[in-house]
Design a protein around this motif. Structure first.
Motif, PDB file in Angstrom:
ATOM      1  N   GLN A 165     143.903  35.385  47.831  1.00  0.00           N
ATOM      2  CA  GLN A 165     143.764  34.467  46.706  1.00  0.00           C
ATOM      3  C   GLN A 165     142.618  33.985  46.184  1.00  0.00           C
ATOM      4  O   GLN A 165     142.448  34.029  44.945  1.00  0.00           O
ATOM      5  N   PHE A 166     141.647  34.040  46.942  1.00  0.00           N
ATOM      6  CA  PHE A 166     140.518  33.493  46.599  1.00  0.00           C
ATOM      7  C   PHE A 166     139.272  34.521  46.716  1.00  0.00           C
ATOM      8  O   PHE A 166     138.020  33.956  46.649  1.00  0.00           O
ATOM      9  N   ASP A 167     139.605  35.682  46.645  1.00  0.00           N
ATOM     10  CA  ASP A 167     138.585  36.814  46.598  1.00  0.00           C
ATOM     11  C   ASP A 167     137.538  36.598  45.439  1.00  0.00           C
ATOM     12  O   ASP A 167     136.480  37.119  45.671  1.00  0.00           O
ATOM     13  N   ASP A 168     138.078  36.345  44.350  1.00  0.00           N
ATOM     14  CA  ASP A 168     137.203  36.292  43.187  1.00  0.00           C
ATOM     15  C   ASP A 168     136.669  34.750  42.914  1.00  0.00           C
ATOM     16  O   ASP A 168     136.363  34.484  41.698  1.00  0.00           O
ATOM     17  N   THR A 169     136.923  33.880  43.768  1.00  0.00           N
ATOM     18  CA  THR A 169     136.526  32.444  43.484  1.00  0.00           C
ATOM     19  C   THR A 169     134.947  32.429  43.484  1.00  0.00           C
ATOM     20  O   THR A 169     134.331  32.965  44.297  1.00  0.00           O
ATOM     21  N   GLU A 170     134.433  31.240  42.687  1.00  0.00           N
ATOM     22  CA  GLU A 170     132.949  31.039  42.986  1.00  0.00           C
ATOM     23  C   GLU A 170     132.874  30.130  44.147  1.00  0.00           C
ATOM     24  O   GLU A 170     133.623  29.553  44.674  1.00  0.00           O
ATOM     25  N   VAL A 171     131.637  30.399  44.789  1.00  0.00           N
ATOM     26  CA  VAL A 171     131.119  29.735  46.111  1.00  0.00           C
ATOM     27  C   VAL A 171     129.936  29.040  45.441  1.00  0.00           C
ATOM     28  O   VAL A 171     129.060  29.715  45.323  1.00  0.00           O
ATOM     29  N   LEU A 172     129.867  27.694  45.541  1.00  0.00           N
ATOM     30  CA  LEU A 172     128.626  27.041  45.026  1.00  0.00           C
ATOM     31  C   LEU A 172     127.985  26.266  45.860  1.00  0.00           C
ATOM     32  O   LEU A 172     128.568  25.424  46.897  1.00  0.00           O
ATOM     33  N   GLY A 173     126.538  26.287  45.516  1.00  0.00           N
ATOM     34  CA  GLY A 173     125.826  25.290  46.585  1.00  0.00           C
ATOM     35  C   GLY A 173     124.390  25.720  46.569  1.00  0.00           C
ATOM     36  O   GLY A 173     124.056  26.665  45.572  1.00  0.00           O
ATOM     37  N   PRO A 174     123.420  24.765  46.862  1.00  0.00           N
ATOM     38  CA  PRO A 174     123.581  23.523  47.591  1.00  0.00           C
ATOM     39  C   PRO A 174     123.670  22.190  46.724  1.00  0.00           C
ATOM     40  O   PRO A 174     124.052  21.015  47.471  1.00  0.00           O
ATOM     41  N   SER A 175     123.953  22.409  45.389  1.00  0.00           N
ATOM     42  CA  SER A 175     124.123  20.976  44.633  1.00  0.00           C
ATOM     43  C   SER A 175     123.321  20.025  44.938  1.00  0.00           C
ATOM     44  O   SER A 175     123.646  19.052  45.136  1.00  0.00           O
ATOM     45  N   VAL A 176     122.120  20.362  44.897  1.00  0.00           N
ATOM     46  CA  VAL A 176     121.159  19.324  45.369  1.00  0.00           C
ATOM     47  C   VAL A 176     120.834  18.523  44.207  1.00  0.00           C
ATOM     48  O   VAL A 176     121.115  18.791  42.888  1.00  0.00           O
ATOM     49  N   THR A 177     120.233  17.366  44.146  1.00  0.00           N
ATOM     50  CA  THR A 177     119.735  16.389  43.080  1.00  0.00           C
ATOM     51  C   THR A 177     118.516  17.229  42.515  1.00  0.00           C
ATOM     52  O   THR A 177     117.931  18.333  42.818  1.00  0.00           O
ATOM     53  N   GLN A 178     117.598  16.726  41.505  1.00  0.00           N
ATOM     54  CA  GLN A 178     116.439  17.139  40.740  1.00  0.00           C
ATOM     55  C   GLN A 178     115.527  18.004  41.869  1.00  0.00           C
ATOM     56  O   GLN A 178     115.407  17.706  42.724  1.00  0.00           O
ATOM     57  N   LEU A 179     115.114  19.269  41.287  1.00  0.00           N
ATOM     58  CA  LEU A 179     114.511  20.173  42.166  1.00  0.00           C
ATOM     59  C   LEU A 179     113.242  19.540  42.587  1.00  0.00           C
ATOM     60  O   LEU A 179     112.250  19.587  43.335  1.00  0.00           O
ATOM     61  N   SER A 180     112.707  18.169  41.657  1.00  0.00           N
ATOM     62  CA  SER A 180     111.330  17.498  41.819  1.00  0.00           C
ATOM     63  C   SER A 180     111.483  16.658  42.814  1.00  0.00           C
ATOM     64  O   SER A 180     110.426  15.908  43.362  1.00  0.00           O
ATOM     65  N   THR A 181     112.831  16.134  43.404  1.00  0.00           N
ATOM     66  CA  THR A 181     112.934  15.146  44.466  1.00  0.00           C
ATOM     67  C   THR A 181     112.337  15.752  45.851  1.00  0.00           C
ATOM     68  O   THR A 181     111.538  15.001  46.455  1.00  0.00           O
ATOM     69  N   ASP A 182     112.641  16.899  46.349  1.00  0.00           N
ATOM     70  CA  ASP A 182     112.124  17.287  47.444  1.00  0.00           C
ATOM     71  C   ASP A 182     112.241  18.805  47.594  1.00  0.00           C
ATOM     72  O   ASP A 182     112.524  19.639  46.903  1.00  0.00           O
ATOM     73  N   ASP A 183     112.115  19.399  48.589  1.00  0.00           N
ATOM     74  CA  ASP A 183     112.285  20.881  49.061  1.00  0.00           C
ATOM     75  C   ASP A 183     113.403  21.377  49.546  1.00  0.00           C
ATOM     76  O   ASP A 183     113.406  22.538  50.017  1.00  0.00           O
ATOM     77  N   TYR A 184     114.319  20.671  49.624  1.00  0.00           N
ATOM     78  CA  TYR A 184     115.833  20.977  50.201  1.00  0.00           C
ATOM     79  C   TYR A 184     116.123  22.391  49.417  1.00  0.00           C
ATOM     80  O   TYR A 184     116.477  23.288  50.273  1.00  0.00           O
ATOM     81  N   PHE A 185     116.224  22.398  48.326  1.00  0.00           N
ATOM     82  CA  PHE A 185     116.877  23.779  47.653  1.00  0.00           C
ATOM     83  C   PHE A 185     115.899  24.806  48.231  1.00  0.00           C
ATOM     84  O   PHE A 185     116.402  25.834  48.165  1.00  0.00           O
ATOM     85  N   GLN A 186     114.634  24.775  47.959  1.00  0.00           N
ATOM     86  CA  GLN A 186     113.658  25.778  48.456  1.00  0.00           C
ATOM     87  C   GLN A 186     113.984  26.477  49.862  1.00  0.00           C
ATOM     88  O   GLN A 186     114.186  27.478  50.168  1.00  0.00           O
ATOM     89  N   ARG A 187     114.214  25.419  50.809  1.00  0.00           N
ATOM     90  CA  ARG A 187     114.476  25.415  51.938  1.00  0.00           C
ATOM     91  C   ARG A 187     115.720  26.231  52.151  1.00  0.00           C
ATOM     92  O   ARG A 187     116.029  27.343  53.206  1.00  0.00           O
ATOM     93  N   PHE A 188     116.803  25.770  51.553  1.00  0.00           N
ATOM     94  CA  PHE A 188     118.237  26.644  51.526  1.00  0.00           C
ATOM     95  C   PHE A 188     118.011  27.879  51.130  1.00  0.00           C
ATOM     96  O   PHE A 188     118.687  28.746  51.686  1.00  0.00           O
ATOM     97  N   VAL A 189     117.448  28.045  50.088  1.00  0.00           N
ATOM     98  CA  VAL A 189     117.183  29.614  49.619  1.00  0.00           C
ATOM     99  C   VAL A 189     116.478  30.508  50.534  1.00  0.00           C
ATOM    100  O   VAL A 189     116.678  31.491  50.883  1.00  0.00           O
ATOM    101  N   ASN A 190     115.508  29.977  50.997  1.00  0.00           N
ATOM    102  CA  ASN A 190     114.668  30.726  52.127  1.00  0.00           C
ATOM    103  C   ASN A 190     115.130  31.040  53.220  1.00  0.00           C
ATOM    104  O   ASN A 190     115.079  31.944  54.066  1.00  0.00           O
TER     105      ASN A 190
END
Length: 393
Positions: free
Chosen positions: A111-136
Motif C-alpha cells: 500500500q505504500f509503494d508509491d508514497t513519498e519518503v522525505l528527509g533530512p528536513s534540516v533547518t536553513q542550509l546556511s546553518t551548518d553542513d548537515y544537509f551536505q553530509r547527508f547527501v554525500n
C-alpha cells in the motif's frame, strides 16, 4: 576526521498521539482532498544508536488495517538541531542508515509503494553542513525527495519593509541555488522540496506574517522555487502561529489563504521561462501553463503572475502574444490601502467567506488587452486564455 555522535540523553518530553486523534487527522485530510505526510519519531533509538522502528511499524499496521491512504513519510524533523534542543545527536551518516531501515519497513506494505519518503528536513542550509553530509553519504538514494526548511528571518525582529525588500527576498534564491549545487555535486537525481517554509521563524512575525504584506514573500517563494526546479513547497502553517493561513481565534482566512486558493485555481504545474524582468529586483514575474481543470480556461492558456514591490505603479506588456489577445487580470490589493490589513481586495472586491463553508467565486477577472497596470506594492495574476501555447495543450 570528526566523528559524528549518535547519542540521546532522554531529556525529551513524551507526546502521545492516540488512535482516535490519528483517525481524526485522516478524516479531515480525506474530507478536504489533501495528501497526508506523517513525520515519524527519529528520537526513538536503540541502545546501539540506531533508529527503533517498532513504533512506526505499529502505526503502519494500524494505517493499513484502517484502509487509510498515505501521501508519504518523513523521518525526523530538523535533526541538525537535536543537540541544541534535546541533548540528542543523530549524525548524517546514521540518518542514512535509519532511512534504509524505514524503506525496508515500507517494503513490507504494498500500500505504500508509491508514497513519498522525505528527509533530512534540516533547518536553513546556511546553518551548518548537515544537509551536505547527508547527501554525500547517499541520502539522495534513500529518499524520494530531499528536503530542507526555509525562512527569511527571525519573526521576533522582522520589520514591515523586510517583507518587500529585494535583498531579503533574494535570500531564498541563494538557498535554492545552494541546495541545487549540493545535490548536483553528489550526482543524485532525487527531487528537491521545501519541506517546511514560511516568512519568518519563531512562529512568524506578530502583526506581519498574517497580513497582506506577507503575500510578497509567499508568492515570490512559490514562483522562484517552481522556476528553479523544486517539486513541492510545504507551507507552515495552515492553522497555528503568526504565519497561519487561518486566523488563530476566528478561523477566518488570512490574506495568504486567498492568495493560495487563487494560485491553485489559476497556476498549473508546467513552468514557462520569463526573460524579463530577472525576478531579483522590484518587479518579479513568473509564468506557468494555466490550471485548466479548476479554472475552466481552455488548454493552451498561460498564467503570468507579477509582483510590484516598488513604490510606484508599473505597466506590464506581454509581447509574445498578439496585441489584441484578451488578458484576464486578477489584481490583489490590501483593504484600506494598508499593507498591514488582514483583508485583501480582488479587483476591488473584499474577500470574505460567504458562510462557514462557502468561499466566494474568485474567477471574476477584469478583462483587457495589450497592457496591464500593476499598482505599487501589489501583485496580479494575468491569464491569456487564447495563448494556444503548444507545450500547454
Amino acid at each position: 576526521m570528526k566523528r559524528e555522535m549518535d547519542t540521546c540523553d532522554k531529556r525529551m518530553e513524551t507526546i502521545v498521539i492516540t488512535a482516535s486523534f490519528y483517525d481524526d487527522i485522516h478524516k479531515f485530510v480525506s474530507s478536504v482532498g489533501w495528501d497526508l505526510i506523517f513525520g515519524l519519531n527519529l528520537l526513538l533509538r536503540k541502545p546501539d544508536g540506531a533508529w527503533d522502528p517498532s513504533n512506526a511499524e505499529e502505526l503502519m499496521k494500524y494505517t493499513v488495517q484502517s484502509g487509510y491512504k498515505m501521501g508519504g513519510w518523513e523521518l525526523g524533523n530538523e535533526p541538525n538541531n537535536y543537540g541544541r534542543k534535546f541533548g540528542c545527536k543523530v549524525g548524517a551518516r546514521q540518518l542514512v542508515k535509519d532511512f534504509h531501515t524505514l524503506n525496508s519497513l515500507l517494503g513490507e506494505y504494498p500500500q505504500f509503494d508509491d508514497t513519498e519518503v522525505l528527509g533530512p528536513s534540516v533547518t536553513q542550509l546556511s546553518t551548518d553542513d548537515y544537509f551536505q553530509r547527508f547527501v554525500n553519504a547517499g541520502g539522495g538514494e534513500v529518499v524520494t525527495a530531499l528536503t530542507y526548511h526555509q525562512y527569511y528571518e527571525d519573526g521576533s525582529v522582522a520589520k514591515l519593509e523586510d517583507f518587500y525588500n529585494p535583498y531579503i527576498l533574494n535570500i531564498l534564491y541563494r538557498q535554492i541555488q545552494k541546495g541545487m549545487n549540493l545535490t548536483r555535486a553528489a550526482g543524485t537525481k532525487a527531487k528537491l522540496w521545501l519541506g517546511e517554509t514560511s516568512s519568518a521563524w519563531r512562529s512568524g512575525a506578530p502583526g506581519l506574517s498574517d497580513r497582506y504584506v506577507a503575500a510578497f514573500m509567499w508568492l515570490d517563494k512559490l514562483g522562484m522555487s517552481a522556476r528553479d526546479g523544486f517539486n513541492a513547497v510545504v507551507r507552515q502553517s495552515f492553522y497555528g502561529g503568526n504565519y497561519s493561513l487561518l486566523d488563530n481565534e476566528t478561523c477566518a482566512p488570512n490574506p495568504d489563504y486567498w492568495l493560495t486558493v487563487l494560485f491553485k485555481l489559476l497556476v498549473g504545474n508546467k513552468v514557462l521561462r520569463v526573460i524579463s524582468p530577472d525576478s531579483l529586483g522590484k518587479i518579479r514575474a513568473y509564468a506557468h501553463c494555466a490550471e485548466t481543470r479548476k479554472s475552466g480556461y481552455p488548454e493552451g492558456s498561460v498564467t503570468v503572475y507579477v509582483m510590484n514591490i516598488d513604490q510606484s505603479p508599473v505597466t506590464i506588456e506581454l509581447p509574445d502574444f498578439a496585441r489584441n489577445s484578451p488578458l484576464h487580470v486578477y489584481n490583489m490589493l490590501p483593504a484600506d490601502d494598508d499593507l498591514l490589513s488582514k483583508f485583501v481586495l480582488l479587483n476591488g472586491k473584499k474577500l470574505q467567506m460567504e458562510d462557514d463553508k462557502t468561499i466566494p467565486n474568485l474567477l471574476r477577472p477584469v478583462k483587457t488587452t495589450r497592457t496591464v497596470l500593476i499598482p505599487a506594492l501589489s501583485y496580479s495574476f494575468i491569464v491569456v486564455p487564447d495563448a494556444r501555447l503548444h507545450c500547454c495543450m
